[in-house]
Design a protein around this motif. Structure first.
Motif, short mmCIF file in Angstrom:
data_model
loop_
_atom_site.label_atom_id
_atom_site.label_comp_id
_atom_site.label_asym_id
_atom_site.label_seq_id
_atom_site.Cartn_x
_atom_site.Cartn_y
_atom_site.Cartn_z
N ALA A 1 0.87 -1.18 0.00
CA ALA A 1 0.00 0.00 0.00
C ALA A 1 0.91 1.23 0.00
CB ALA A 1 -0.92 0.01 1.22
N VAL A 2 0.74 2.05 -1.01
CA VAL A 2 1.68 3.15 -1.30
C VAL A 2 0.99 4.49 -1.09
CG1 VAL A 2 3.04 4.24 -3.14
CG2 VAL A 2 2.96 1.74 -2.94
N ARG A 3 1.73 5.46 -0.55
CA ARG A 3 1.27 6.84 -0.51
C ARG A 3 2.19 7.71 -1.36
NH1 ARG A 3 -0.07 7.62 5.88
NH2 ARG A 3 2.01 6.73 6.05
N ILE A 4 1.57 8.70 -2.02
CA ILE A 4 2.31 9.65 -2.84
C ILE A 4 2.60 10.90 -2.01
CG2 ILE A 4 2.23 11.04 -4.94
CD1 ILE A 4 2.45 7.98 -5.39
N ALA A 5 3.76 11.50 -2.20
CA ALA A 5 4.12 12.71 -1.48
C ALA A 5 3.16 13.84 -1.83
CB ALA A 5 5.55 13.12 -1.82
N GLY A 6 2.75 14.60 -0.82
CA GLY A 6 1.83 15.72 -1.03
C GLY A 6 0.43 15.38 -0.56
N ASP A 7 -0.33 16.41 -0.22
CA ASP A 7 -1.64 16.20 0.39
C ASP A 7 -2.78 16.05 -0.60
OD1 ASP A 7 -0.52 16.33 2.91
OD2 ASP A 7 -0.80 18.49 3.07
N SER A 8 -2.78 16.83 -1.67
CA SER A 8 -3.92 16.87 -2.58
C SER A 8 -3.56 16.23 -3.91
CB SER A 8 -4.39 18.31 -2.80
OG SER A 8 -5.38 18.37 -3.82
N ALA A 9 -3.98 14.96 -4.10
CA ALA A 9 -3.67 14.28 -5.35
C ALA A 9 -4.39 14.95 -6.52
CB ALA A 9 -4.07 12.81 -5.26
N ALA A 10 -5.63 15.37 -6.32
CA ALA A 10 -6.37 16.04 -7.40
C ALA A 10 -5.72 17.39 -7.73
CB ALA A 10 -7.83 16.21 -7.03
N GLY A 11 -5.25 18.11 -6.72
CA GLY A 11 -4.55 19.35 -6.98
C GLY A 11 -3.29 19.13 -7.78
N ARG A 12 -2.56 18.05 -7.45
CA ARG A 12 -1.35 17.72 -8.21
C ARG A 12 -1.70 17.33 -9.64
NH1 ARG A 12 3.61 16.63 -6.40
NH2 ARG A 12 2.76 16.67 -4.28
N GLY A 13 -2.76 16.53 -9.79
CA GLY A 13 -3.18 16.16 -11.14
C GLY A 13 -3.58 17.37 -11.97
N ALA A 14 -4.27 18.33 -11.33
CA ALA A 14 -4.64 19.55 -12.04
C ALA A 14 -3.40 20.33 -12.45
CB ALA A 14 -5.55 20.40 -11.15
N ALA A 15 -2.40 20.39 -11.57
CA ALA A 15 -1.15 21.08 -11.91
C ALA A 15 -0.41 20.37 -13.03
CB ALA A 15 -0.26 21.17 -10.67
N ILE A 16 -0.48 19.04 -13.09
CA ILE A 16 0.14 18.29 -14.19
C ILE A 16 -0.51 18.67 -15.52
CG2 ILE A 16 0.32 15.97 -15.19
CD1 ILE A 16 0.81 14.95 -12.30
N CYS A 17 -1.83 18.75 -15.55
CA CYS A 17 -2.52 19.18 -16.77
C CYS A 17 -2.06 20.58 -17.18
CB CYS A 17 -4.03 19.17 -16.57
SG CYS A 17 -4.78 17.52 -16.49
N ALA A 18 -1.93 21.48 -16.19
CA ALA A 18 -1.48 22.83 -16.49
C ALA A 18 -0.04 22.83 -17.01
CB ALA A 18 -1.60 23.70 -15.24
#
Length: 475
Positions: A398-415
């Motif tokens: 079971a893995v966790r990704i660094a950072g609190d908001s995965a959706a926020g990070r995904g939105a930043a990736i799109c940007a």
């Protein structure tokens, strides 16, 4: 020069805004809770007033105030919002009536105008895009359900029948763009409200679950994302749209041509954990405060001392019954003298994990894929206890990704992709998504949970008739 991206994550309970650098480091954040939903009558669940925009504007202001870099180095902002909402707008883009929540029964039915001045019908992302850019344009990847969308082309359907079936005319619908494309730029009015630089590109993302998956680095079908939020879902990704699947459904992904496969989920999933915490009341909160910790910290520590399997206490999480079985209730069964509040709490967490293990297994079997790790995101991922239970129940890391908001990070990736900060989604994910930690399963616990899951999945077959009878008496 370091370039920065803004990720807006407008969720079911709060709006979170993150400012990240091109390597994924978080430099500023803002979070503003949403107000409680209005439920004036059965089946109606609305966002009060202009709460979605107010929370986005306030969270943006908080993030910008927290940012110590040069705003001129911000390349773009990605907008991610709650899925399955419906917004009715006047001709000028203002709200004709409150935004309908994904829990509102009306969003699953054909649109019927309730006001005489409704000119546009759109999603939460469409409405917020207009508030930010002044344009009537939206991401194609946030339209599933009761919309006349062609899932093959990611564009509005041809012919008249889809519009008759959904109650919408083509003239009421926004223009569509793909994830990773520019929707418009921040207007002067939006800049004054949010603190974001005027002229900043606003970038299309997708539905919130697909954006969360992108922010968690899902690129291969062998990775399962377990999203532990108000609604709990299991997800993986692929390159084909699967019609008429039995044990999962297909949604648009956060990258053109990519698809999100999603298991059956748990409505009011982590909400059930909050519900139990709040039942403990003021004494528990006061005791935790004196100790300098949260009530959840206390419950997690207590649950860690409870054996795997909660000494036989089983929880089936139907706290919000599905539409096709409205009689159902949540179930806790198997109490005896050994059980206290720690058993109840641990049993809720185990019920979540066992339900999603079964749902994810059914999806993987139908897709013909295997899973080699589980990425856990959402509020529930903050619990070490929950992470250990997930690893043990799934029998996988079971893995966790660094950072609190995965959706926020995904939105930043799109940007980042839209503005050329990174040349592709693969490059952006490789640069901006980092594994934080992982929990390995204990085989003895996995074996125990495998045996208990066979019992857990049979509970409804015994309780459904009982709940039909009680529903007829007390509702």
């Amino acid at each position: 020069m370091t370039r920065y991206l803004v990720g807006i994550d407008n969720g079911s309970q709060s709006t979170k805004v993150s400012i990240l650098d091109e390597r994924g480091g978080v430099h500023a954040q803002g979070r503003v809770p949403l107000r409680p939903d209005d439920t004036p009558r059965p089946g109606v669940v609305e966002h009060p007033g202009d709460d979605l925009w107010d929370s986005v504007a306030a969270a943006c202001r908080a993030a910008v105030a927290d940012f110590h870099g040069d705003p001129a180095d911000i390349a773009g902002v990605g907008l991610c919002t709650i899925r399955f909402c419906r917004a009715m707008l006047r001709a000028d883009g203002s709200l004709a009536q409150p935004v309908q929540s994904w829990m509102d029964a009306r969003v699953g039915r054909p649109f019927a105008a309730e006001t005489g001045d409704t000119a546009w019908v759109t999603t939460s992302s469409g409405y917020l895009t207009h508030r930010l850019t002044g344009r009537f344009v939206d991401t194609a990847a946030n339209y599933r359900g009761m919309w006349p969308i062609d899932t093959a082309t990611w564009r509005w359907a041809a012919g008249d029948e889809p519009y008759r079936a959904t109650g919408m005319s083509r003239g009421q619908l926004f223009e569509l763009v793909d994830p990773g494309e520019v929707l418009g730029t921040v207007t002067a009015a939006a800049s004054a409200a949010t603190g974001l630089p005027e002229g900043l590109p606003v970038v299309a993302t997708a539905n919130d679950k697909a954006v969360e998956a992108l922010g968690c680095g899902l690129r291969e079908p062998s990775t399962l994302l377990l999203s532990l939020g108000t609604y709990i879902a299991g997800m993986t990704v692929g390159d084909r749209h699967v019609d008429d699947a039995r044990d999962f459904w297909t949604n648009f992904g956060a990258e053109p041509g990519r698809h999100l496969y999603e298991t059956g989920g748990i409505r009011r999933g982590m909400w059930t954990v909050s519900w139990f915490r709040d039942l403990l009341g003021v004494p528990a909160a006061d005791a935790a405060a004196v100790a300098g910790v949260s009530v959840e910290d206390v419950l997690n520590a207590e649950a860690d001392r409870v054996p795997a399997g909660s000494d036989g206490l089983l929880t089936v999480l139907d706290w919000l019954a599905p539409a096709d079985a409205g009689f159902r209730k949540g179930t806790m069964l198997g109490f005896d003298v050994r059980h206290g509040r720690a058993h109840v709490y641990r049993s809720i967490l185990e019920g979540i994990a066992m339900t999603m293990r079964d749902n994810a297994g059914a999806m993987a079997a139908e897709l013909g894929t295997g899973v080699d790790r589980v990425v856990v995101s959402g509020g529930g991922a903050s619990s070490e206890t929950m992470m250990r239970i997930v690893a043990d129940v799934f029998g996988l890391p079971a893995v966790r990704i660094a950072g609190d908001s995965a959706a926020g990070r995904g939105a930043a990736i799109c940007a980042a992709v839209a503005t050329g900060v990174h040349p592709s989604f693969d490059d952006a994910v490789a640069a901006m998504v980092t594994e934080r930690d992982r929990h390995e399963p204990e085989k003895a616990h996995t074996d125990l949970y495998d045996a208990l899951r066979a019992v857990h999945r049979d509970v409804r077959s015994h309780t459904d008739d009982l709940y039909r009878r009680t529903h007829a008496i007390v509702g």
